[in-house]
Design a protein around this motif. Structure first.
Motif, PDB file in Angstrom:
ATOM      1  N   ALA A 114      -5.723   3.166  -4.845  1.00  0.00           N
ATOM      2  CA  ALA A 114      -6.723   3.726  -5.756  1.00  0.00           C
ATOM      3  C   ALA A 114      -6.942   5.209  -5.480  1.00  0.00           C
ATOM      4  O   ALA A 114      -7.068   6.026  -6.412  1.00  0.00           O
ATOM      5  N   MET A 115      -6.991   5.565  -4.210  1.00  0.00           N
ATOM      6  CA  MET A 115      -7.171   6.974  -3.851  1.00  0.00           C
ATOM      7  C   MET A 115      -5.974   7.807  -4.306  1.00  0.00           C
ATOM      8  O   MET A 115      -6.131   8.918  -4.838  1.00  0.00           O
ATOM      9  N   ALA A 116      -4.770   7.286  -4.111  1.00  0.00           N
ATOM     10  CA  ALA A 116      -3.561   8.013  -4.506  1.00  0.00           C
ATOM     11  C   ALA A 116      -3.523   8.220  -6.016  1.00  0.00           C
ATOM     12  O   ALA A 116      -3.148   9.304  -6.490  1.00  0.00           O
ATOM     13  N   ALA A 117      -3.886   7.194  -6.775  1.00  0.00           N
ATOM     14  CA  ALA A 117      -3.881   7.309  -8.232  1.00  0.00           C
ATOM     15  C   ALA A 117      -4.845   8.395  -8.703  1.00  0.00           C
ATOM     16  O   ALA A 117      -4.574   9.094  -9.687  1.00  0.00           O
ATOM     17  N   THR A 118      -5.956   8.534  -8.004  1.00  0.00           N
ATOM     18  CA  THR A 118      -6.933   9.570  -8.359  1.00  0.00           C
ATOM     19  C   THR A 118      -6.445  10.958  -7.969  1.00  0.00           C
ATOM     20  O   THR A 118      -6.517  11.902  -8.749  1.00  0.00           O
TER      21      THR A 118
ATOM     22  N   VAL B 212       0.201   5.695 -12.984  1.00  0.00           N
ATOM     23  CA  VAL B 212      -1.184   5.776 -12.516  1.00  0.00           C
ATOM     24  C   VAL B 212      -2.025   4.589 -12.982  1.00  0.00           C
ATOM     25  O   VAL B 212      -2.724   3.965 -12.175  1.00  0.00           O
ATOM     26  N   PRO B 213      -2.007   4.232 -14.287  1.00  0.00           N
ATOM     27  CA  PRO B 213      -2.819   3.072 -14.720  1.00  0.00           C
ATOM     28  C   PRO B 213      -2.427   1.768 -14.014  1.00  0.00           C
ATOM     29  O   PRO B 213      -3.292   1.002 -13.591  1.00  0.00           O
ATOM     30  N   ALA B 214      -1.118   1.538 -13.890  1.00  0.00           N
ATOM     31  CA  ALA B 214      -0.654   0.315 -13.225  1.00  0.00           C
ATOM     32  C   ALA B 214      -1.067   0.311 -11.759  1.00  0.00           C
ATOM     33  O   ALA B 214      -1.456  -0.733 -11.210  1.00  0.00           O
ATOM     34  N   THR B 215      -0.996   1.472 -11.131  1.00  0.00           N
ATOM     35  CA  THR B 215      -1.410   1.582  -9.729  1.00  0.00           C
ATOM     36  C   THR B 215      -2.878   1.236  -9.577  1.00  0.00           C
ATOM     37  O   THR B 215      -3.271   0.530  -8.639  1.00  0.00           O
ATOM     38  N   GLY B 216      -3.686   1.709 -10.510  1.00  0.00           N
ATOM     39  CA  GLY B 216      -5.118   1.412 -10.466  1.00  0.00           C
ATOM     40  C   GLY B 216      -5.401  -0.070 -10.611  1.00  0.00           C
ATOM     41  O   GLY B 216      -6.243  -0.629  -9.886  1.00  0.00           O
ATOM     42  N   VAL B 217      -4.698  -0.713 -11.531  1.00  0.00           N
ATOM     43  CA  VAL B 217      -4.912  -2.154 -11.765  1.00  0.00           C
ATOM     44  C   VAL B 217      -4.502  -2.966 -10.544  1.00  0.00           C
ATOM     45  O   VAL B 217      -5.235  -3.851 -10.087  1.00  0.00           O
ATOM     46  N   ILE B 218      -3.323  -2.673 -10.003  1.00  0.00           N
ATOM     47  CA  ILE B 218      -2.840  -3.423  -8.838  1.00  0.00           C
ATOM     48  C   ILE B 218      -3.751  -3.189  -7.641  1.00  0.00           C
ATOM     49  O   ILE B 218      -4.046  -4.115  -6.871  1.00  0.00           O
ATOM     50  N   SER B 219      -4.207  -1.960  -7.476  1.00  0.00           N
ATOM     51  CA  SER B 219      -5.118  -1.647  -6.367  1.00  0.00           C
ATOM     52  C   SER B 219      -6.409  -2.449  -6.491  1.00  0.00           C
ATOM     53  O   SER B 219      -6.924  -2.971  -5.491  1.00  0.00           O
TER      54      SER B 219
ATOM     55  N   GLY C  26       0.821  -1.202   0.000  1.00  0.00           N
ATOM     56  CA  GLY C  26       0.000   0.000   0.000  1.00  0.00           C
ATOM     57  C   GLY C  26       0.857   1.255   0.000  1.00  0.00           C
ATOM     58  O   GLY C  26       0.556   2.231  -0.696  1.00  0.00           O
ATOM     59  N   ALA C  27       1.939   1.245   0.777  1.00  0.00           N
ATOM     60  CA  ALA C  27       2.831   2.405   0.825  1.00  0.00           C
ATOM     61  C   ALA C  27       3.468   2.650  -0.533  1.00  0.00           C
ATOM     62  O   ALA C  27       3.594   3.802  -0.990  1.00  0.00           O
ATOM     63  N   LEU C  28       3.860   1.582  -1.210  1.00  0.00           N
ATOM     64  CA  LEU C  28       4.450   1.708  -2.549  1.00  0.00           C
ATOM     65  C   LEU C  28       3.429   2.220  -3.555  1.00  0.00           C
ATOM     66  O   LEU C  28       3.737   3.054  -4.408  1.00  0.00           O
ATOM     67  N   LEU C  29       2.203   1.721  -3.438  1.00  0.00           N
ATOM     68  CA  LEU C  29       1.153   2.148  -4.366  1.00  0.00           C
ATOM     69  C   LEU C  29       0.813   3.621  -4.179  1.00  0.00           C
ATOM     70  O   LEU C  29       0.530   4.329  -5.142  1.00  0.00           O
ATOM     71  N   VAL C  30       0.816   4.079  -2.929  1.00  0.00           N
ATOM     72  CA  VAL C  30       0.521   5.481  -2.659  1.00  0.00           C
ATOM     73  C   VAL C  30       1.617   6.378  -3.242  1.00  0.00           C
ATOM     74  O   VAL C  30       1.341   7.450  -3.791  1.00  0.00           O
ATOM     75  N   ALA C  31       2.858   5.939  -3.150  1.00  0.00           N
ATOM     76  CA  ALA C  31       3.973   6.756  -3.623  1.00  0.00           C
ATOM     77  C   ALA C  31       4.118   6.730  -5.150  1.00  0.00           C
ATOM     78  O   ALA C  31       4.516   7.737  -5.752  1.00  0.00           O
ATOM     79  N   ALA C  32       3.786   5.602  -5.762  1.00  0.00           N
ATOM     80  CA  ALA C  32       4.057   5.410  -7.195  1.00  0.00           C
ATOM     81  C   ALA C  32       3.480   6.489  -8.107  1.00  0.00           C
ATOM     82  O   ALA C  32       4.213   7.053  -8.931  1.00  0.00           O
ATOM     83  N   PRO C  33       2.185   6.817  -8.025  1.00  0.00           N
ATOM     84  CA  PRO C  33       1.649   7.809  -8.971  1.00  0.00           C
ATOM     85  C   PRO C  33       2.201   9.219  -8.785  1.00  0.00           C
ATOM     86  O   PRO C  33       2.182  10.022  -9.720  1.00  0.00           O
ATOM     87  N   PHE C  34       2.715   9.523  -7.596  1.00  0.00           N
ATOM     88  CA  PHE C  34       3.305  10.840  -7.364  1.00  0.00           C
ATOM     89  C   PHE C  34       4.763  10.863  -7.831  1.00  0.00           C
ATOM     90  O   PHE C  34       5.285  11.910  -8.213  1.00  0.00           O
TER      91      PHE C  34
ATOM     92  N   ASP D  45       5.862   9.005 -10.486  1.00  0.00           N
ATOM     93  CA  ASP D  45       5.834   8.983 -11.950  1.00  0.00           C
ATOM     94  C   ASP D  45       4.377   8.870 -12.405  1.00  0.00           C
ATOM     95  O   ASP D  45       3.720   7.866 -12.133  1.00  0.00           O
ATOM     96  N   ALA D  46       3.891   9.892 -13.079  1.00  0.00           N
ATOM     97  CA  ALA D  46       2.491   9.923 -13.509  1.00  0.00           C
ATOM     98  C   ALA D  46       2.132   8.773 -14.435  1.00  0.00           C
ATOM     99  O   ALA D  46       0.973   8.356 -14.506  1.00  0.00           O
ATOM    100  N   SER D  47       3.121   8.235 -15.135  1.00  0.00           N
ATOM    101  CA  SER D  47       2.844   7.121 -16.052  1.00  0.00           C
ATOM    102  C   SER D  47       2.487   5.841 -15.303  1.00  0.00           C
ATOM    103  O   SER D  47       2.012   4.877 -15.913  1.00  0.00           O
TER     104      SER D  47
END
Length: 204
Positions: free
Chosen positions: A140-144, A102-109, A88-96, A98-100
């Motif tokens: 998912a929240m972080a990606a949004t 975001v889609p991968a973060t959404g899928v994994i979430s 979860g910590a990695l997913l929250v950090a990922a979209p911030f 690198d914006a690219s």
């Protein structure tokens, strides 16, 4: 898949499963976040209300889930499921970072949320399932949020904070005997958030 999960769930885990499912359903906050920044007063009010109400459901839902699962924990039983918050910590950090991503973060979430529901069917994996759900929702929240206008971020953060604090207080204070009823109450918040988000989207 949904049928298999529900059909195979242990009787004692019916209510915790419902609670985690409701908490994940609190991702209705994403809809509210997506329509924030429209510049239309009515839409902003509806979007903000949806975000705050959803935050109550997310935090309160997971708190209640954890409290119900703790009732089944044996004294002195080691528990390391909280380590599943690391993704979860990695997913929250990922979209911030690198914006690219975001889609991968959404899928994994999404996969983590699905895995969470499946894990709640068995007592051995139930604790881990709850933490998987937390990681999935956080990602998912972080990606949004990463894709929101900067001008909307302070208001969004405040609404999420206030709603989350409300959910924390409600989830912590309710008596153990009232936990199932609290799950039902949180479920109604999901419907409210979805409704006002839909109205706000239609007004745009």
């Amino acid at each position: 898949a949904g049928y298999q999960v529900v059909w195979g769930v242990a009787h004692a885990l019916h209510t915790p499963l419902m609670s985690v499912t409701n908490a994940i359903s609190g991702t209705t906050a994403i809809g509210g976040l997506m329509i924030m920044g429209s510049g239309q007063t009515g839409v902003e009010i509806l979007a903000g209300s949806a975000v705050a109400v959803s935050a109550i459901n997310i935090v309160g839902g997971f708190i209640v889930s954890q409290r119900m699962l703790d009732l089944f924990k044996k004294p002195g039983q080691p528990e390391h499921s909280h380590l599943l918050l690391a993704p979860g910590a990695l997913l929250v950090a990922a979209p911030f970072y690198d914006a690219s991503l975001v889609p991968a973060t959404g899928v994994i979430s999404s996969l983590l949320c699905i895995g969470s529901i499946g894990s709640l069917a068995n007592m051995k994996t139930a604790f881990g399932g709850a933490y998987m759900g937390m990681s999935g929702v956080a990602g998912a929240m972080a990606a949004t949020i990463a894709g929101m206008p900067a001008s909307s971020l302070p208001v969004a953060a405040a609404l999420l904070g206030v709603g989350g604090a409300g959910g924390l207080v409600l989830g912590k204070q309710v008596s153990p005997m009232a936990l199932p009823q609290t799950v039902a109450a949180f479920h109604s918040l999901v419907g409210l958030a979805a409704m006002i988000t839909s109205i706000g989207s239609h007004m745009m």
